[in-house]
Motif scaffolding. Structure first.
Motif, short mmCIF file in Angstrom:
data_model
loop_
_atom_site.label_atom_id
_atom_site.label_comp_id
_atom_site.label_asym_id
_atom_site.label_seq_id
_atom_site.Cartn_x
_atom_site.Cartn_y
_atom_site.Cartn_z
N GLU A 89 0.83 -1.20 0.00
CA GLU A 89 0.00 0.00 0.00
C GLU A 89 0.87 1.26 0.00
O GLU A 89 0.60 2.21 -0.73
CB GLU A 89 -0.95 -0.01 1.20
CG GLU A 89 -1.89 1.16 1.24
CD GLU A 89 -2.91 1.17 0.12
OE1 GLU A 89 -3.35 2.28 -0.25
OE2 GLU A 89 -3.28 0.09 -0.38
N ARG A 90 1.92 1.26 0.82
CA ARG A 90 2.81 2.42 0.90
C ARG A 90 3.59 2.61 -0.41
O ARG A 90 3.87 3.74 -0.81
CB ARG A 90 3.78 2.28 2.08
CG ARG A 90 3.10 2.25 3.42
CD ARG A 90 2.36 3.52 3.68
NE ARG A 90 1.70 3.48 4.98
CZ ARG A 90 0.83 4.38 5.39
NH1 ARG A 90 0.52 5.39 4.62
NH2 ARG A 90 0.26 4.27 6.55
N GLU A 91 3.94 1.51 -1.07
CA GLU A 91 4.61 1.62 -2.37
C GLU A 91 3.69 2.25 -3.40
O GLU A 91 4.10 3.10 -4.19
CB GLU A 91 5.08 0.24 -2.84
CG GLU A 91 6.28 -0.28 -2.06
CD GLU A 91 6.62 -1.73 -2.39
OE1 GLU A 91 5.76 -2.46 -2.94
OE2 GLU A 91 7.76 -2.14 -2.07
N LYS A 92 2.43 1.86 -3.37
CA LYS A 92 1.43 2.43 -4.28
C LYS A 92 1.27 3.93 -4.00
O LYS A 92 1.24 4.74 -4.93
CB LYS A 92 0.10 1.71 -4.09
CG LYS A 92 -1.01 2.24 -4.94
CD LYS A 92 -2.32 1.50 -4.65
CE LYS A 92 -3.46 2.24 -5.29
NZ LYS A 92 -4.65 2.23 -4.47
N ASP A 93 1.17 4.29 -2.70
CA ASP A 93 1.04 5.70 -2.33
C ASP A 93 2.23 6.51 -2.82
O ASP A 93 2.07 7.64 -3.29
CB ASP A 93 0.92 5.85 -0.81
CG ASP A 93 -0.39 5.32 -0.25
OD1 ASP A 93 -1.33 5.08 -1.04
OD2 ASP A 93 -0.46 5.14 0.99
N LEU A 94 3.43 5.94 -2.71
CA LEU A 94 4.63 6.64 -3.16
C LEU A 94 4.60 6.83 -4.68
O LEU A 94 4.92 7.92 -5.17
CB LEU A 94 5.89 5.88 -2.74
CG LEU A 94 7.22 6.47 -3.24
CD1 LEU A 94 7.39 7.91 -2.75
CD2 LEU A 94 8.38 5.60 -2.78
N ARG A 95 4.21 5.80 -5.41
CA ARG A 95 4.12 5.94 -6.87
C ARG A 95 3.16 7.06 -7.25
O ARG A 95 3.44 7.86 -8.15
CB ARG A 95 3.70 4.62 -7.51
CG ARG A 95 4.80 3.57 -7.57
CD ARG A 95 4.42 2.39 -8.46
NE ARG A 95 3.22 1.71 -8.00
CZ ARG A 95 3.19 0.72 -7.11
NH1 ARG A 95 4.31 0.30 -6.56
NH2 ARG A 95 2.05 0.14 -6.77
N GLU A 96 2.03 7.10 -6.56
CA GLU A 96 1.05 8.16 -6.84
C GLU A 96 1.62 9.53 -6.52
O GLU A 96 1.42 10.49 -7.27
CB GLU A 96 -0.24 7.91 -6.05
CG GLU A 96 -1.03 6.72 -6.54
CD GLU A 96 -2.22 6.37 -5.66
OE1 GLU A 96 -2.46 7.07 -4.64
OE2 GLU A 96 -2.92 5.39 -5.97
#
Length: 131
Positions: A89-96
């Protein structure tokens, strides 16, 4: 599992160092929890800290009543799974955040990802001591 989570919260509230309680040896995690709690009880008695002593005795009673090595291992494996999901989830947030170009937002997301990864490593370490 809820009982173990409540026990863990109680132990943290009693201002204990939780990591030794999560370690396991050949006898299993519950035996280690009992031993560490007994050592803390002895220290609290010597220092006359009655408030801490009461909390420690309750925690020891909960370990005696509810701790089972098999369920402790299952709980640790569940923690690893939850931590992996949090990292994803945190990786996704960072990509966004990187897509927005907002450096402040990116830095915040990087910090949260680093924290999630550290929690995952801790969960893996705790689960590996059972094997």
């Amino acid at each position: 599992m809820i009982r173990h989570t409540a026990l863990f919260g109680l132990l943290l509230a009693a201002n204990l160092n939780a990591m030794p309680l999560l370690a396991a040896d050949g006898e299993g995690g519950c035996a280690v929890k009992r031993q560490v709690l007994q050592e803390k009880i002895d220290a609290a008695q010597q220092s006359g800290n009655t408030r801490e002593l009461d909390g420690l005795r309750r925690a020891l009673g909960n370990v005696d009543a509810h701790c089972e090595d098999a369920s402790l291992h299952e709980e640790r494996l569940a923690s690893v799974k939850e931590a992996r999901e949090e990292v994803q989830e945190r990786e996704k947030d960072l990509r966004e955040a990187m897509g927005t170009g907002d450096q402040e937002k990116i830095a915040k997301r990087q910090a949260k990802l680093a924290e999630a990864r550290a929690e995952l490593q801790q969960a893996k370490a705790e689960a590996s001591v059972d094997q």
